[in-house]
Design a protein around this motif. Structure first.
Motif, mmCIF file in Angstrom:
data_model
loop_
_atom_site.group_PDB
_atom_site.id
_atom_site.type_symbol
_atom_site.label_atom_id
_atom_site.label_comp_id
_atom_site.label_asym_id
_atom_site.label_seq_id
_atom_site.Cartn_x
_atom_site.Cartn_y
_atom_site.Cartn_z
ATOM 1 N N ALA A 184 0.840 -1.192 0.000
ATOM 2 C CA ALA A 184 0.000 0.000 0.000
ATOM 3 C C ALA A 184 0.880 1.248 0.000
ATOM 4 O O ALA A 184 1.919 1.281 0.669
ATOM 5 N N PHE A 185 0.474 2.256 -0.762
ATOM 6 C CA PHE A 185 1.217 3.508 -0.767
ATOM 7 C C PHE A 185 0.254 4.654 -1.042
ATOM 8 O O PHE A 185 -0.830 4.458 -1.608
ATOM 9 N N ALA A 186 0.624 5.843 -0.600
ATOM 10 C CA ALA A 186 -0.240 7.018 -0.730
ATOM 11 C C ALA A 186 -0.431 7.394 -2.193
ATOM 12 O O ALA A 186 0.463 7.160 -3.030
ATOM 13 N N PRO A 187 -1.586 7.983 -2.538
ATOM 14 C CA PRO A 187 -1.871 8.312 -3.944
ATOM 15 C C PRO A 187 -0.933 9.348 -4.552
ATOM 16 O O PRO A 187 -0.833 9.450 -5.774
ATOM 17 N N ASN A 206 13.731 6.445 -8.633
ATOM 18 C CA ASN A 206 12.768 7.007 -9.580
ATOM 19 C C ASN A 206 11.458 7.412 -8.920
ATOM 20 O O ASN A 206 10.479 7.726 -9.593
ATOM 21 N N VAL A 207 11.434 7.424 -7.588
ATOM 22 C CA VAL A 207 10.218 7.762 -6.852
ATOM 23 C C VAL A 207 10.184 9.263 -6.551
ATOM 24 O O VAL A 207 11.212 9.845 -6.164
ATOM 25 N N TRP A 208 9.025 9.880 -6.725
ATOM 26 C CA TRP A 208 8.896 11.286 -6.428
ATOM 27 C C TRP A 208 7.502 11.552 -5.880
ATOM 28 O O TRP A 208 6.598 10.739 -6.002
ATOM 29 N N ARG A 209 7.354 12.713 -5.236
ATOM 30 C CA ARG A 209 6.087 13.080 -4.601
ATOM 31 C C ARG A 209 5.296 14.002 -5.544
ATOM 32 O O ARG A 209 5.785 15.063 -5.931
ATOM 33 N N GLY A 210 4.100 13.550 -5.876
ATOM 34 C CA GLY A 210 3.242 14.376 -6.699
ATOM 35 C C GLY A 210 2.309 15.225 -5.849
ATOM 36 O O GLY A 210 2.443 15.303 -4.632
ATOM 37 N N ARG A 211 1.393 15.855 -6.493
ATOM 38 C CA ARG A 211 0.423 16.696 -5.767
ATOM 39 C C ARG A 211 -0.777 15.875 -5.321
ATOM 40 O O ARG A 211 -1.135 14.914 -5.947
#
Length: 211
Positions: A184-187, A206-211
């Motif tokens: 599970a991971f945040a949207p 390659n992981v980044w935080r979107g809005r």
């Protein structure tokens, strides 16, 4: 094998060498849960009243301890009564296994890359670092090199199938079910793709935080 109930594992993996989703999984490793057949095999081996055997497992990881418990309960159901010992650390268990200082052990094969070299080269070729059964077959050693050097995927898979046939014949270990799990991971997390094992999900470049 027949005495281990795969339905009691979260998601049964039909191939104990490679994990679900791995292209190297061979469906012929499937088996049916048949406790009566297991009891018959035990009786045919000279133990009509069952047998008492010690089993060892890891005590420093909840999942590993549960694996040992599951194995012990499954074996008990068919007449193999076990006394369970959990080692304080993985190093304690691995040291015993390396010295072949055990009767039964419940352990998972560790797979960190989706390539057969890791399993064969780590666990089954003669003198491998994790060859905890003492297994040695010159034919497996020879085919291991052949499949590793083969550049044609179809031919490489065919060699691996041949190696699996040999392993099923020799049975240096008792293959049972493996399990799968959810992640599970945040949207807002972007770029993260789960691997086919826990160890393949730890790459975050390659992981980044979107809005």
């Amino acid at each position: 094998i027949s005495g281990c109930k795969k339905e009691e594992v979260a998601v049964a993996n039909p191939n104990p060498l490679f994990v679900p989703g791995d292209p190297w999984v061979d469906p012929k490793w499937t088996y049916d849960y048949d406790p009566e057949e297991a009891k018959k095999l035990l009786a045919d081996a000279g133990y009509p009243n069952g047998i008492d055997l010690p089993i060892v497992g890891r005590g420093d990881a909840t999942g590993q301890a549960k694996l040992t418990e599951w194995a012990a309960l499954s074996l008990k159901a068919v007449g193999i009564r076990t006394s369970v010992t959990l080692t304080p650390t993985s190093n304690d268990l691995f040291a015993r296994m390396q010295a072949l200082d055990y009767t039964l052990v419940a352990v998972l094969f560790c797979q960190t890359v989706a390539a057969p070299d890791e399993i064969w080269g780590g666990y089954f070729i003669t003198g491998a670092a994790r060859n905890w059964t003492g297994y040695s077959n010159p034919e497996i050693d020879k085919l291991y090199i052949a499949q590793s050097q083969e550049s044609d995927p179809a031919k490489r898979k065919a060699i691996n199938r041949q190696m699996e046939d040999i392993l099923l014949r020799d049975l240096p270990f008792a293959p049972t079910s493996d399990s799968d799990a959810d992640a599970a991971f945040a949207p807002y997390v972007r770029g993260w793709e789960p691997g086919i094992t826990y160890y393949m999900t730890q790459r975050f470049e390659n992981v980044w935080r979107g809005r």
